[in-house]
Design an enzyme around this catalytic site. Structure first.
Site, PDB file in Angstrom:
ATOM      1  N   SER A  59       0.829  -1.216   0.000  1.00 43.21           N
ATOM      2  CA  SER A  59       0.000   0.000   0.000  1.00 43.21           C
ATOM      3  C   SER A  59       0.854   1.252   0.000  1.00 43.21           C
ATOM      4  CB  SER A  59      -0.877   0.047   1.258  1.00 43.21           C
ATOM      5  OG  SER A  59      -1.746  -1.034   1.306  1.00 43.21           O
TER       6      SER A  59
HETATM    7  N1  SAH Z   1       0.748  -5.692   4.329  1.00 47.07           N
HETATM    8  C1  SAH Z   1       1.612  -5.970   3.194  1.00 47.07           C
HETATM    9  C2  SAH Z   1       0.933  -5.749   1.858  1.00 47.07           C
HETATM   10  C3  SAH Z   1      -0.150  -6.679   1.662  1.00 47.07           C
HETATM   11  S1  SAH Z   1      -0.700  -6.984   0.017  1.00 47.07           S
HETATM   12  C4  SAH Z   1       2.883  -5.195   3.244  1.00 47.07           C
HETATM   13  O1  SAH Z   1       3.046  -4.350   4.151  1.00 47.07           O
HETATM   14  O2  SAH Z   1       3.746  -5.439   2.410  1.00 47.07           O
HETATM   15  C5  SAH Z   1      -1.917  -8.166   0.472  1.00 47.07           C
HETATM   16  C6  SAH Z   1      -1.357  -9.505   0.846  1.00 47.07           C
HETATM   17  O3  SAH Z   1      -2.438 -10.300   1.323  1.00 47.07           O
HETATM   18  C7  SAH Z   1      -0.751 -10.261  -0.309  1.00 47.07           C
HETATM   19  O4  SAH Z   1       0.552 -10.629   0.000  1.00 47.07           O
HETATM   20  C8  SAH Z   1      -1.664 -11.481  -0.463  1.00 47.07           C
HETATM   21  O5  SAH Z   1      -0.990 -12.626  -0.883  1.00 47.07           O
HETATM   22  C9  SAH Z   1      -2.190 -11.630   0.954  1.00 47.07           C
HETATM   23  N2  SAH Z   1      -3.420 -12.400   1.123  1.00 47.07           N
HETATM   24  C10 SAH Z   1      -4.534 -12.407   0.353  1.00 47.07           C
HETATM   25  N3  SAH Z   1      -5.452 -13.250   0.870  1.00 47.07           N
HETATM   26  C11 SAH Z   1      -4.911 -13.785   2.002  1.00 47.07           C
HETATM   27  C12 SAH Z   1      -5.344 -14.717   2.973  1.00 47.07           C
HETATM   28  N4  SAH Z   1      -6.553 -15.304   2.915  1.00 47.07           N
HETATM   29  N5  SAH Z   1      -4.510 -15.025   3.977  1.00 47.07           N
HETATM   30  C13 SAH Z   1      -3.276 -14.473   4.073  1.00 47.07           C
HETATM   31  N6  SAH Z   1      -2.806 -13.579   3.183  1.00 47.07           N
HETATM   32  C14 SAH Z   1      -3.608 -13.244   2.158  1.00 47.07           C
END
Ligand code: SAH
Length: 209
Positions: A59
């Protein structure tokens, strides 16, 4: 990089009304460029999201700061993050003194985050799993933050939220159109507050898309 980071905090975060001294300090300290690939280092402090591989994004800095402020973290709180991605949000939470637990579903991102956080000296507990199921053995959590958007607030997360507790999560019936929801648990009651429109990658899983 320190100068770019200070400028990011001034121009993107404080200028838009994030006033919490602890959030500002954590954003000033966490080396965001170390969480993206080298070719993107120069863009790490710009005002937009960045690709992190596997079709996912980190983000924009302001969104991280805003969600962190909504969480109202005090040192020592137990915090669950769903969607570790690069580990940047987890590191910001760790900088604030929280005991951080983070779940990621994509193996390559999980492994990279594990290596990166250890190398940078962050003590964050990580798990490779469907985060819509939470982390039942480690709960309850004072705070929960979900960094991907699904169609509803996953019931296991509401269950694993402590009382009193706060959760910040993007929710939307259309994938492109989400609102950031602040879930409050207090005296056995759960309420929701709309904190405005956002756009996150998909939350994929049993209680996601
Ligand atoms: N917070 C992160 C950015 C997240 S992007 C940072 O600071 O870099 C969103 C992430 O959520 C992705 O890596 C994606 O793979 C993960 N995601 C999506 N669905 C998910 C689930 N059910 N459980 C765990 N992770 C998930």
């Amino acid at each position: 990089m320190k100068r770019s980071r200070d400028r990011m905090v001034r121009e993107q975060i404080q200028a838009r009304g994030i006033a919490s001294p602890r959030v500002v300090a954590a954003m000033r300290k966490t080396p965001r460029h170390m969480f993206v690939e080298e070719a993107l280092h120069a863009q790490a402090y710009e005002d937009y999201p960045l690709p992190i591989g596997q079709g996912q994004t980190i983000s924009q800095p302001y969104i991280v700061a805003m969600m962190t402020e909504l969480l109202d973290i005090s040192p020592g709180m137990k915090v669950l993050e769903i969607g570790t991605g690069t580990g940047y949000q987890a590191a910001v939470l760790a900088e604030m003194g929280a005991a951080v637990y983070s779940v990621e579903r994509v193996p390559l991102l999980f492994q990279a985050a594990q290596k990166r956080l250890a190398k940078l000296g962050y003590d964050v507990k990580l798990k490779l799993d469907d985060g819509t199921l939470g982390w039942p053995e480690a709960g309850p959590f004072d705070r929960i933050v979900v960094t991907a958007g699904g169609p509803e607030v996953p019931e296991p997360l509401t269950r694993q939220l402590a009382d009193p507790g706060l959760m910040v999560i993007p929710v939307g019936m259309a994938r492109e159109l989400q609102k950031l929801v602040l879930v409050t648990k207090q005296d056995g009651r759960v309420s929701q507050e709309d904190k405005g429109g956002v756009r996150f990658v998909d939350l994929v899983g049993r209680h996601g898309w």
